[in-house]
Design a protein around this motif. Structure first.
Motif, PDB file in Angstrom:
ATOM      1  N   THR A 159       0.834  -1.204   0.000  1.00 21.17           N
ATOM      2  CA  THR A 159       0.000   0.000   0.000  1.00 21.17           C
ATOM      3  C   THR A 159       0.868   1.254   0.000  1.00 21.17           C
ATOM      4  OG1 THR A 159      -1.734  -1.237   1.141  1.00 21.17           O
ATOM      5  CG2 THR A 159      -1.901   1.166   1.187  1.00 21.17           C
ATOM      6  N   ARG A 160       1.962   1.230   0.734  1.00 19.26           N
ATOM      7  CA  ARG A 160       2.879   2.381   0.729  1.00 19.26           C
ATOM      8  C   ARG A 160       3.409   2.624  -0.692  1.00 19.26           C
ATOM      9  NH1 ARG A 160       7.740   3.524   0.260  1.00 19.26           N
ATOM     10  NH2 ARG A 160       8.498   1.398   0.195  1.00 19.26           N
ATOM     11  N   GLN A 161       3.872   1.580  -1.352  1.00 21.70           N
ATOM     12  CA  GLN A 161       4.390   1.717  -2.717  1.00 21.70           C
ATOM     13  C   GLN A 161       3.276   2.096  -3.693  1.00 21.70           C
ATOM     14  OE1 GLN A 161       6.469  -1.888  -3.737  1.00 21.70           O
ATOM     15  NE2 GLN A 161       7.995  -1.603  -2.135  1.00 21.70           N
ATOM     16  N   HIS A 162       2.119   1.504  -3.522  1.00 23.68           N
ATOM     17  CA  HIS A 162       0.931   1.778  -4.336  1.00 23.68           C
ATOM     18  C   HIS A 162       0.596   3.275  -4.277  1.00 23.68           C
ATOM     19  CE1 HIS A 162      -3.701   0.628  -4.545  1.00 23.68           C
ATOM     20  NE2 HIS A 162      -3.490   1.774  -5.126  1.00 23.68           N
ATOM     21  N   PHE A 163       0.561   3.821  -3.076  1.00 22.71           N
ATOM     22  CA  PHE A 163       0.216   5.228  -2.916  1.00 22.71           C
ATOM     23  C   PHE A 163       1.323   6.144  -3.427  1.00 22.71           C
ATOM     24  CE2 PHE A 163      -2.912   4.461   0.857  1.00 22.71           C
ATOM     25  CZ  PHE A 163      -3.800   3.843  -0.004  1.00 22.71           C
ATOM     26  N   GLU A 164       2.572   5.753  -3.258  1.00 20.44           N
ATOM     27  CA  GLU A 164       3.682   6.533  -3.821  1.00 20.44           C
ATOM     28  C   GLU A 164       3.546   6.629  -5.334  1.00 20.44           C
ATOM     29  OE1 GLU A 164       7.784   5.365  -3.132  1.00 20.44           O
ATOM     30  OE2 GLU A 164       7.506   5.679  -0.990  1.00 20.44           O
ATOM     31  N   ASN A 165       3.256   5.511  -5.959  1.00 12.26           N
ATOM     32  CA  ASN A 165       3.102   5.485  -7.404  1.00 12.26           C
ATOM     33  C   ASN A 165       1.912   6.329  -7.847  1.00 12.26           C
ATOM     34  OD1 ASN A 165       3.944   4.494 -10.033  1.00 12.26           O
ATOM     35  ND2 ASN A 165       2.002   3.400 -10.016  1.00 12.26           N
ATOM     36  N   GLU A 166       0.798   6.214  -7.147  1.00  9.45           N
ATOM     37  CA  GLU A 166      -0.357   7.039  -7.502  1.00  9.45           C
ATOM     38  C   GLU A 166      -0.035   8.526  -7.324  1.00  9.45           C
ATOM     39  OE1 GLU A 166      -4.149   6.061  -5.772  1.00  9.45           O
ATOM     40  OE2 GLU A 166      -4.230   4.154  -6.858  1.00  9.45           O
ATOM     41  N   GLY A 167       0.793   8.854  -6.353  1.00 13.93           N
ATOM     42  CA  GLY A 167       1.226  10.243  -6.182  1.00 13.93           C
ATOM     43  C   GLY A 167       1.961  10.739  -7.406  1.00 13.93           C
ATOM     44  N   ARG A 168       2.832   9.895  -7.959  1.00  7.61           N
ATOM     45  CA  ARG A 168       3.547  10.275  -9.199  1.00  7.61           C
ATOM     46  C   ARG A 168       2.568  10.436 -10.357  1.00  7.61           C
ATOM     47  NH1 ARG A 168       7.391   6.823  -6.902  1.00  7.61           N
ATOM     48  NH2 ARG A 168       6.622   4.972  -7.986  1.00  7.61           N
ATOM     49  N   LEU A 169       1.595   9.544 -10.442  1.00  8.91           N
ATOM     50  CA  LEU A 169       0.604   9.631 -11.516  1.00  8.91           C
ATOM     51  C   LEU A 169      -0.229  10.909 -11.381  1.00  8.91           C
ATOM     52  CD1 LEU A 169      -0.642   5.921 -11.652  1.00  8.91           C
ATOM     53  CD2 LEU A 169       0.895   7.071 -13.275  1.00  8.91           C
ATOM     54  N   MET A 170      -0.586  11.266 -10.151  1.00  8.27           N
ATOM     55  CA  MET A 170      -1.370  12.485  -9.931  1.00  8.27           C
ATOM     56  C   MET A 170      -0.593  13.719 -10.391  1.00  8.27           C
ATOM     57  SD  MET A 170      -3.516  11.963  -6.387  1.00  8.27           S
ATOM     58  CE  MET A 170      -2.334  11.087  -5.371  1.00  8.27           C
ATOM     59  N   LYS A 171       0.696  13.753 -10.084  1.00 10.75           N
ATOM     60  CA  LYS A 171       1.522  14.880 -10.521  1.00 10.75           C
ATOM     61  C   LYS A 171       1.670  14.900 -12.035  1.00 10.75           C
ATOM     62  CE  LYS A 171       4.089  15.165  -6.225  1.00 10.75           C
ATOM     63  NZ  LYS A 171       5.326  14.803  -5.526  1.00 10.75           N
ATOM     64  N   ALA A 172       1.817  13.727 -12.642  1.00  8.51           N
ATOM     65  CA  ALA A 172       2.033  13.638 -14.087  1.00  8.51           C
ATOM     66  C   ALA A 172       0.857  14.203 -14.883  1.00  8.51           C
ATOM     67  CB  ALA A 172       2.296  12.190 -14.496  1.00  8.51           C
ATOM     68  N   GLU A 211      -3.468   4.560   9.476  1.00  5.61           N
ATOM     69  CA  GLU A 211      -4.214   3.424  10.035  1.00  5.61           C
ATOM     70  C   GLU A 211      -3.379   2.148   9.980  1.00  5.61           C
ATOM     71  OE1 GLU A 211      -8.767   4.789   8.882  1.00  5.61           O
ATOM     72  OE2 GLU A 211      -7.845   3.134   7.786  1.00  5.61           O
ATOM     73  N   LEU A 212      -2.742   1.913   8.840  1.00  2.00           N
ATOM     74  CA  LEU A 212      -1.923   0.708   8.697  1.00  2.00           C
ATOM     75  C   LEU A 212      -0.785   0.697   9.717  1.00  2.00           C
ATOM     76  CD1 LEU A 212      -1.868   0.423   4.816  1.00  2.00           C
ATOM     77  CD2 LEU A 212      -3.024  -1.131   6.402  1.00  2.00           C
ATOM     78  N   ALA A 213      -0.172   1.842   9.946  1.00  2.00           N
ATOM     79  CA  ALA A 213       0.897   1.933  10.947  1.00  2.00           C
ATOM     80  C   ALA A 213       0.339   1.649  12.347  1.00  2.00           C
ATOM     81  CB  ALA A 213       1.560   3.314  10.894  1.00  2.00           C
TER      82      ALA A 213
END
Length: 126
Positions: free
Chosen positions: A47-60, A79-81
């Protein structure tokens, strides 16, 4: 929860990541007590990597709702933490309860925020 074509957004990168999330969340629901800690850790890292990638997509694609979407990601990571710490203290019951809510959260997040991001990416690629 199992993967279904209803979850496909038409952005291959997002769809593959979402399918992996669904498979991990499903495995978590079925996990034995011995399997639960490792599977939860795997879901957390995915989920951490998933959200990082979506962050890049949002910026793109200059996603207009980037702040709201990013804040939702931060909330879920928090929540996961929190539940990782509960798991470390042996609170398997509370982690299992949280895991039961993941399918509903995922369906809502996908249909709202991720569907909007997918549409933005498709417009940007056109």
């Amino acid at each position: 929860m199992s993967w279904s074509e209803q979850y496909v957004l038409g952005v291959a990168e997002m769809d593959a990541t979402h399918q992996e999330f669904v498979e991990l969340a499903d495995a978590l629901l079925l996990a034995s007590d011995d399997e639960l800690p490792a599977l939860f850790a795997k879901l957390h890292e995915h989920t951490r990597q998933h959200f990082e990638n979506e962050g890049r997509l949002m910026k793109a694609c200059r996603f207009p709702a980037i702040g709201e979407h990013h804040n939702e990601h931060l909330r879920v990571l928090g929540e996961l933490a929190h539940f990782s710490r509960s798991l470390a203290r042996g609170r398997l019951d509370i982690v299992r309860q949280y895991a039961k809510g993941l399918p509903g959260w995922f369906a809502t997040h996908l249909a709202t925020m991720d569907a909007a991001l997918a549409a933005c990416l498709k417009r940007h690629q056109a």
